[in-house]
Motif scaffolding. Sequence first.
Motif, mmCIF file in Angstrom:
data_model
loop_
_atom_site.group_PDB
_atom_site.id
_atom_site.type_symbol
_atom_site.label_atom_id
_atom_site.label_comp_id
_atom_site.label_asym_id
_atom_site.label_seq_id
_atom_site.Cartn_x
_atom_site.Cartn_y
_atom_site.Cartn_z
ATOM 1 N N LYS A 93 0.903 -1.402 -0.042
ATOM 2 C CA LYS A 93 -0.092 -0.024 -0.032
ATOM 3 C C LYS A 93 0.785 1.198 -0.076
ATOM 4 O O LYS A 93 0.782 2.140 0.957
ATOM 5 C CB LYS A 93 -0.842 0.096 1.334
ATOM 6 C CG LYS A 93 -1.866 -1.129 1.355
ATOM 7 C CD LYS A 93 -2.720 -0.932 2.753
ATOM 8 C CE LYS A 93 -3.793 -1.958 2.783
ATOM 9 N NZ LYS A 93 -4.451 -1.995 4.096
ATOM 10 N N PRO A 94 1.741 1.464 -0.879
ATOM 11 C CA PRO A 94 2.677 2.488 -1.004
ATOM 12 C C PRO A 94 2.072 3.849 -0.944
ATOM 13 O O PRO A 94 2.330 4.932 -0.296
ATOM 14 C CB PRO A 94 3.578 2.327 -2.248
ATOM 15 C CG PRO A 94 2.689 1.581 -3.172
ATOM 16 C CD PRO A 94 2.032 0.588 -2.185
ATOM 17 N N LEU A 95 0.782 3.903 -1.580
ATOM 18 C CA LEU A 95 0.043 5.307 -1.843
ATOM 19 C C LEU A 95 -0.556 5.846 -0.544
ATOM 20 O O LEU A 95 -0.345 7.003 -0.072
ATOM 21 C CB LEU A 95 -0.947 5.144 -2.807
ATOM 22 C CG LEU A 95 -0.562 5.171 -4.308
ATOM 23 C CD1 LEU A 95 -1.631 4.984 -5.215
ATOM 24 C CD2 LEU A 95 0.286 6.379 -4.617
ATOM 25 N N GLU A 96 -0.886 4.951 0.319
ATOM 26 C CA GLU A 96 -1.576 5.125 1.453
ATOM 27 C C GLU A 96 -0.486 5.640 2.390
ATOM 28 O O GLU A 96 -0.454 6.556 3.155
ATOM 29 C CB GLU A 96 -2.057 3.924 2.251
ATOM 30 C CG GLU A 96 -3.458 3.420 1.760
ATOM 31 C CD GLU A 96 -3.678 2.670 0.634
ATOM 32 O OE1 GLU A 96 -2.755 2.507 -0.217
ATOM 33 O OE2 GLU A 96 -4.632 2.017 0.434
ATOM 34 N N TYR A 97 0.634 4.817 2.190
ATOM 35 C CA TYR A 97 1.828 5.277 3.167
ATOM 36 C C TYR A 97 2.536 6.440 2.998
ATOM 37 O O TYR A 97 2.695 7.385 3.833
ATOM 38 C CB TYR A 97 2.779 4.010 3.277
ATOM 39 C CG TYR A 97 2.673 2.969 4.432
ATOM 40 C CD1 TYR A 97 1.373 2.207 4.095
ATOM 41 C CD2 TYR A 97 3.538 2.962 5.647
ATOM 42 C CE1 TYR A 97 1.084 1.345 5.156
ATOM 43 C CE2 TYR A 97 3.209 1.999 6.390
ATOM 44 C CZ TYR A 97 2.097 1.104 6.245
ATOM 45 O OH TYR A 97 1.698 0.133 7.279
ATOM 46 N N TYR A 98 2.518 6.719 1.720
ATOM 47 C CA TYR A 98 3.187 8.029 1.093
ATOM 48 C C TYR A 98 2.279 9.231 1.608
ATOM 49 O O TYR A 98 2.786 10.316 2.000
ATOM 50 C CB TYR A 98 3.859 8.189 -0.230
ATOM 51 C CG TYR A 98 4.905 7.360 -0.465
ATOM 52 C CD1 TYR A 98 6.181 7.390 0.224
ATOM 53 C CD2 TYR A 98 4.922 6.301 -1.369
ATOM 54 C CE1 TYR A 98 7.447 7.120 -0.229
ATOM 55 C CE2 TYR A 98 6.068 5.453 -1.650
ATOM 56 C CZ TYR A 98 7.410 5.765 -0.841
ATOM 57 O OH TYR A 98 8.370 4.782 -1.147
ATOM 58 N N PRO A 149 8.523 1.187 1.090
ATOM 59 C CA PRO A 149 8.268 2.541 1.298
ATOM 60 C C PRO A 149 8.035 3.283 2.682
ATOM 61 O O PRO A 149 8.353 4.408 2.856
ATOM 62 C CB PRO A 149 6.759 2.248 0.489
ATOM 63 C CG PRO A 149 6.909 1.088 -0.145
ATOM 64 C CD PRO A 149 7.950 0.215 0.486
ATOM 65 N N TYR A 150 7.830 2.180 3.663
ATOM 66 C CA TYR A 150 7.865 2.799 4.977
ATOM 67 C C TYR A 150 9.144 3.596 5.367
ATOM 68 O O TYR A 150 9.171 4.685 5.889
ATOM 69 C CB TYR A 150 7.490 1.731 5.950
ATOM 70 C CG TYR A 150 7.895 1.899 7.353
ATOM 71 C CD1 TYR A 150 7.128 3.121 8.143
ATOM 72 C CD2 TYR A 150 9.148 1.757 8.169
ATOM 73 C CE1 TYR A 150 7.491 3.390 9.337
ATOM 74 C CE2 TYR A 150 9.284 1.952 9.338
ATOM 75 C CZ TYR A 150 8.622 2.871 10.156
ATOM 76 O OH TYR A 150 8.955 3.328 11.151
ATOM 77 N N GLY A 151 10.145 2.589 5.039
ATOM 78 C CA GLY A 151 11.711 3.287 5.179
ATOM 79 C C GLY A 151 11.866 4.548 4.477
ATOM 80 O O GLY A 151 12.404 5.703 4.920
ATOM 81 N N TRP A 152 11.517 4.640 3.115
ATOM 82 C CA TRP A 152 11.524 5.740 2.488
ATOM 83 C C TRP A 152 10.767 6.794 2.896
ATOM 84 O O TRP A 152 11.244 8.179 2.819
ATOM 85 C CB TRP A 152 10.994 5.704 0.873
ATOM 86 C CG TRP A 152 12.139 4.762 0.228
ATOM 87 C CD1 TRP A 152 11.922 3.542 -0.297
ATOM 88 C CD2 TRP A 152 13.375 5.122 -0.253
ATOM 89 N NE1 TRP A 152 12.974 3.146 -0.925
ATOM 90 C CE2 TRP A 152 14.024 4.140 -1.032
ATOM 91 C CE3 TRP A 152 14.186 6.195 -0.122
ATOM 92 C CZ2 TRP A 152 15.201 4.332 -1.366
ATOM 93 C CZ3 TRP A 152 15.642 6.283 -0.448
ATOM 94 C CH2 TRP A 152 15.937 5.370 -1.095
ATOM 95 N N MET A 156 12.645 10.335 3.579
ATOM 96 C CA MET A 156 12.284 11.745 3.198
ATOM 97 C C MET A 156 11.600 12.809 4.068
ATOM 98 O O MET A 156 11.919 13.978 3.904
ATOM 99 C CB MET A 156 10.985 11.428 1.994
ATOM 100 C CG MET A 156 11.611 10.925 0.581
ATOM 101 S SD MET A 156 12.734 11.963 -0.180
ATOM 102 C CE MET A 156 11.644 13.460 -0.150
ATOM 103 N N ILE A 157 11.067 12.280 5.065
ATOM 104 C CA ILE A 157 10.402 13.231 5.951
ATOM 105 C C ILE A 157 11.761 13.756 6.911
ATOM 106 O O ILE A 157 11.794 15.006 7.143
ATOM 107 C CB ILE A 157 9.564 12.424 7.265
ATOM 108 C CG1 ILE A 157 8.263 12.249 6.434
ATOM 109 C CG2 ILE A 157 9.331 13.332 8.234
ATOM 110 C CD1 ILE A 157 7.234 11.333 6.975
#
Length: 338
Positions: A93-98, A149-152, A156-157
């Motif tokens: 679920k990358p979209l939800e995470y980003y 994606p969680y790690g990214w 990024m944050i």
Amino acid sequence: MSRVLLTGGTGYIGSHTAVSLLESGHEVVVVDNLVNSKIDSIREVEKLMNAKVPTYIGDVQDEQLMNRIFTEQHIDVVIHFAGLKAVGESVHKPLEYYQNNFDSTLVLIRTMLAHQVNNIVFSSSATVYDPANDPERVEGMPVGNCSCPYGWTKFMIEQIIRDCCHAYPQLNAVMLRYFNPVGAHPSGVIGENPLGIPNNLMPYIQQVAVGKLDHLNIFGNDYPTPDGTCVRDYIHVCDLADAHALACDYLLKHEGCCQEINIGSGHGVSVMELVTAFEKANNMKLAYQFAPRREGDLPIFFANADKARELLGFKTRRSVEDMCRDAYRYQQKQSGKE
Ligand code: NAD
Ligand code: UFG
């Protein structure tokens, strides 16, 4: 004394941090949309500490709500815990995470600046380090090459916060890179009880210990480590919580700061060592078997904890046995309720 807003404050680390902050004389305000927690944790904190914790149920992405909170409460520091955090789920679920993790951070910083709230502590993770580094992670090492994606989102944050500190010099930030938080408050009234089958080691062990799960699968016993199982840096969640109270004090004394700080014990413990410690601390036997390696696991990493000691005066006080005893006590109380 200062007033600290905890985004994601009803969650696992947030609720323990609320206790530490109240113990060290701060006031606490919480905002959480309860996507991965229940309001009960904050009610338990209020009972435990005999204190009131104003709690807003809502999403940090909701700019109107955040403006209302900063208007109604005089906030000195924000600790930004709110976020989705499941490594495996983030791959699907990358979209939800980003969206969730980025938008909540952007709205938060925008509304903070609009209300002249200039101090932020961010929940980052050891997962930001490039896996190719030496196992002992030091803050200046390269970051990136994240495995999910969680790690990214954490990577990024951190960058967003660094850019904001540069553009808005009034903004002060501490980004805490947590290693492996485990355990529970010794009262057993707050802790970590994930929905469904746990992904992380300690919650899985806890559920095997109370008979909710049949046995633990130890992922890999052929790693290049002393006993063949993976080595991590486990930190008692109450120690981690105390680090947040120290980070708030640090921010209030250091204008213009923007720091990344590891929060771990500085010691590696293998999966097998943790299992043995759990058995000893709780005088029981755990059913386990060896299973194939889990994709993406690194054999070994742990924190270099020097910067946390030097800047924050932080040092862990609880042992691996304390982590195991407190985790089991909490799980036993939970299974009494279920
Ligand atoms: P948690 O899921 O228990 O707490 C996060 C809280 O944020 C939950 O209560 C959830 O309901 C809330 N939330 C999520 N999105 C929100 C939104 N948009 N608006 C309002 N509330 C929202 O997780 P935790 O273990 O307490 O972790 C706290 C933070 O620390 C997270 O950012 C996580 O990524 C980070 N972190 C955790 C670990 C760990 O092993 N637990 C390790 C490294 C970093
Ligand atoms: N493990 C098992 N059996 C299980 C669960 C885990 O043997 O049922 C092993 C894993 O293979 C690993 C160790 O236990 O060797 C620790 O695994 P966790 O899932 O508890 O923790 P990780 O170190 O994999 O992940 C943690 C956080 C992530 C973060 C990551 C990197 O949970 O949020 O560290 O910092 F991204």
